[in-house]
Scaffold this motif. Sequence first.
Motif, PDB file in Angstrom:
ATOM      1  N   ARG A 249      -6.916 111.220 -11.031  1.00  0.00           N
ATOM      2  CA  ARG A 249      -8.126 112.052 -11.030  1.00  0.00           C
ATOM      3  C   ARG A 249      -8.027 113.120  -9.947  1.00  0.00           C
ATOM      4  O   ARG A 249      -7.668 112.830  -8.811  1.00  0.00           O
ATOM      5  N   ALA A 250      -8.367 114.339 -10.305  1.00  0.00           N
ATOM      6  CA  ALA A 250      -8.407 115.407  -9.306  1.00  0.00           C
ATOM      7  C   ALA A 250      -9.561 115.172  -8.336  1.00  0.00           C
ATOM      8  O   ALA A 250      -9.460 115.443  -7.136  1.00  0.00           O
ATOM      9  N   THR A 251     -10.673 114.655  -8.871  1.00  0.00           N
ATOM     10  CA  THR A 251     -11.838 114.332  -8.054  1.00  0.00           C
ATOM     11  C   THR A 251     -12.169 112.865  -8.247  1.00  0.00           C
ATOM     12  O   THR A 251     -12.300 112.411  -9.389  1.00  0.00           O
ATOM     13  N   PRO A 252     -12.286 112.094  -7.162  1.00  0.00           N
ATOM     14  CA  PRO A 252     -12.591 110.669  -7.311  1.00  0.00           C
ATOM     15  C   PRO A 252     -13.885 110.442  -8.081  1.00  0.00           C
ATOM     16  O   PRO A 252     -14.831 111.237  -8.003  1.00  0.00           O
ATOM     17  N   LYS A 253     -13.933 109.334  -8.824  1.00  0.00           N
ATOM     18  CA  LYS A 253     -15.115 108.984  -9.587  1.00  0.00           C
ATOM     19  C   LYS A 253     -16.266 108.623  -8.646  1.00  0.00           C
ATOM     20  O   LYS A 253     -16.051 108.133  -7.544  1.00  0.00           O
ATOM     21  N   GLY A 255     -17.959 110.365  -6.811  1.00  0.00           N
ATOM     22  CA  GLY A 255     -17.978 111.098  -5.554  1.00  0.00           C
ATOM     23  C   GLY A 255     -17.457 110.317  -4.373  1.00  0.00           C
ATOM     24  O   GLY A 255     -17.826 110.587  -3.219  1.00  0.00           O
ATOM     25  N   LYS A 257     -14.908 108.819  -1.434  1.00  0.00           N
ATOM     26  CA  LYS A 257     -14.147 109.526  -0.408  1.00  0.00           C
ATOM     27  C   LYS A 257     -12.678 109.127  -0.441  1.00  0.00           C
ATOM     28  O   LYS A 257     -12.343 107.944  -0.450  1.00  0.00           O
ATOM     29  N   ASN A 258     -11.791 110.120  -0.490  1.00  0.00           N
ATOM     30  CA  ASN A 258     -10.362 109.860  -0.391  1.00  0.00           C
ATOM     31  C   ASN A 258     -10.054 109.192   0.945  1.00  0.00           C
ATOM     32  O   ASN A 258     -10.508 109.642   2.008  1.00  0.00           O
ATOM     33  N   SER A 263     -10.571 103.090  -1.756  1.00  0.00           N
ATOM     34  CA  SER A 263      -9.436 103.872  -2.260  1.00  0.00           C
ATOM     35  C   SER A 263      -8.097 103.153  -2.175  1.00  0.00           C
ATOM     36  O   SER A 263      -7.053 103.767  -2.372  1.00  0.00           O
TER      37      SER A 263
END
Length: 739
Positions: A249-253, A255, A257-258, A263
Motif C-alpha cells: 500500500r502506498a498509504t497505510p490502511k 491512516g 503510522k509507518n 506496522s
Amino acid sequence: MSTAGGCRYRQAIPLGCRGGRLDADTNSGVWRGFLPRGSRRYEPLRQPTAQQVMVDTLSAGPTTLLLLGTLTNAALLLMARPDLRGNVEHIYVSGGSVRAPGNLFTAYNANPFAEFNVFGDPFAAYQVLHSGVPVTLVPLDATNTIPVTEEFFAEFGRRWQSTPEARYCFQSLDKVLKRHRKPAPDLHGSTGYYLWDSFAAGVAFSAMRNGEANGENEFAALEYMNITVVTSNEPYGLRDGSNPFFDGRATPKFGLKNGGVHSGHVQTGIRDSFCLVPGSNSGRCQDGYTKEVSGSEGVRVRVATSATPNTDNSSALDREFFKSFLEVLNLPEQAGRFNISTQFPYYREVLYKPDFMKVSKGKPVIFDMDMSPGDFVSLIYLLKAPREVIDLKGVLVNGNGWANIASIDIVYDILHMMGRDDIPVGLGNTTALGTPTLGCTNAYAVPLGSGGFIDSDTLYGLARSLPRSPRRYTPESSDDSEHRQPLAFEVWQSVKNKLGPGDKITLLTSGPLTNLANISLSDRDASSVIERVYVLGGIIITGGGHEKGNVFTVPSNKYAEFNIFLDPLAAKTVIESNLNITLIPLTPQTKAASFGAVLEALEQTQQTPESMFVHRMFSLLNELQSKQKLYHHVDIFLGEVLGAVYMVQGSELKSSVKLKPISVIANATKGTDGQIVISKQSTKLVTVLSDFNAEIYYNRLANSLANKKQSAVIGSFEEQMAIWSRPPNNSGPGHNKFL
C-alpha cells in the motif's frame, strides 16, 4: 436471541451478521429433536448487517455492548460512526489474557500469549479498548477460575432443570463434558470446560443491576489495569508481506503510522516460521496479547481477575455465579414456551427406507462431496437416477472443502426428503492429506461469508425449507453410539463388505480427494474393488497456457482448480495411482455453467419438490452473482453438476474423451499447488472429458429432476409441519416407502 417459535419467542430481537476481520476486505445437530424451528431464516443480501442493527439500536438511545467473540463489529461501528460513540455507555468483553497464559492450543508453539477472541482480530480489539468508551475485560485470568466441575454438573442435573432452556443448557454441558472426559490433546493447562461467555454475561449483568460507580461485582474480583492489545511484532516497520495494513500500500490502511506499533510482522499461521523459536516450545509472536504496559500506549481498563467464591461454604456450587446462573435459567418468568416436540402436537421421528427388493440393481456408487451448492444438486440427481442404472450406496463428505461440517445436516435432510434414510453418510478428515489437525494448508483460499465459508452461509437459510431429518451430526466422540456420526472410512468399509459377488464400486468425487486418498492409503484392497473413479476437478495445462484455473482467491496461482488445489497431495496420490480415472476438468465444466440455460430448461418441465428446490437455489445464486461482487464465483457450482450427469448419461451427451499422461504438482507452493500438467515421463493415462453437447446436458438434467418417478417422499418443511400438526394417518408416508 431466537427465531419465532424459539425458546423465549423473542422474534422482535433483530439479528445482524458480518464476516472477516479488520485486515480483510471483506454447533449444529447435537440435540436430536430438541430445539424448536422458527420462521425467520438467513437470506444473503437481505440479512441485516451487524452494523445496521447496532446503528439502529444506538441511535435509539444509550446502550451497553456485550462482546462474546471477536471484536470486529464493535470496532467497525466505533470507527465508522464516532457520532454514536457517546451512546455506548459501557463495553463488556469476553476475551483476552493479561496475566494468565494464552489458550491458542493450535498455535501455542508460535504464540503463547493470545486468547482466541482477541487473536481472531487483534486490531479490532485494539480499537475497542482504545476507543475512550469504558471497558470491562473478562479475560482468561478470571474465566479459568470458573471450571464446570463434576459437583456443579451433578447439582445441575439433580435440582435445576425446571424450564426448557435449563434442560437445553444441561444437555449441552452433558455433551461437552463427555468429550472432555475422554483423552484429550495437551491444551497447556486448559483441559477442562469453563463457563467463559456465560460468566462474562454474569459479570456484566451484576454491574448493570448494581451500578458501575462502586466497581464492586457479585461474581468477580475486579481491578483497573493499564493494558493494550498487541497487533504486530517487532521490529516495527518491517515490510515482509505479512501486514495487510501496510504491505503493498502506498498509504497505510486506516491512516496508520509507518513504523508505529501496528506496522510489524503479523502472524500468518499456526506454523509461522517468524514466530517459532528454534529449540523452544514457546513461540515469540504476541498478536492478540492483551498486555500490561506502562506509559501512554496503555489504556485504563477494568479487568476481572477471578470468580468470586460462594458465600455459602456448604453449597455444592462453589462459585457465586453458579448459584445465580442456575437460578436465572430456572425462573418461570420468560421461560421457554416449547421445544420441537411440543411445538408440534403430533411431532414424530420417521425414517423413510425404500423397498427395492423387486428392482434390479445398477452399479454400486459412492458419492464423495464437499457440500458446495452444486454438490447438493448432484446428490438429488443421483437419487433420481434409475435404480437399474445407479445404486447409491453411500455419501462421503469432506470437511476441508467449501462447507462447514455442520452442512452435513443438509445432506441428511435431502436424503430424508427423497426417502433415502437408508444411505449412510461418512464424515471425512477436516484437514488436507499429510497436514496436522487444524493445520489445513490451502483452506484459506475458500471465500468467507458472515458465519464461515460463504457458500455454507448461502445454503443455510435456503436449506431451512427442506424437511428435517431425524438424523443429525453427532460428534464422533459422543457416547451415543446409535447416533454417532459415522466416519468416511467406516462407510467405505461397510459398503465394500456388503458387495455382491463380482460387484465393484464406482466413485464420483466432487471436492478435494482427501477421503479417497486416505481410503487408498488405509485399505490396500481398495483398488481391487473400485471399478472407476470420476474426478470432478483440475484443469489440464498445455504448452500454450491459454486456459486459466478458478482459484481466484490466490492470484499467483493461475492454472489450478479448487478441488485439486485444496488438497494437492491427495489429488496426486489418487490421480497418479493405478485406479481407473475419468477426469471432468474445468474446461468442460464451464459449458455447463449457464444460469440462463439451466433455469430455462427447468422452467419448461413439470415441477417436483426437488426441481423446485434446485430452481430456487440456482435463481438465488444467479441473483447474488448479478448484484454482489462477493458472489462473482458462484457459477462454478453449476459446472459441478456435470460430473454426476456425465457419470450416468455420458454416452448420451455426445461427449468426447481423450487419454492423456498427466501429473499433479503438490509442492506446497501457493503459485503452483494443484496444477495438472501433461507429463511425457508419466506412465499413467487418464481419461479426460474434453467436450459434450450442452443443450442435451441441460435438458437431461432438467427432465431428470422433474421426473415424477423416485420423487420426494416429503417435499418441504412446510409439508412436514402439516404432518406434525395432525394425528398420525396410517395411509401417509412411513417406513419402507417404495419409490
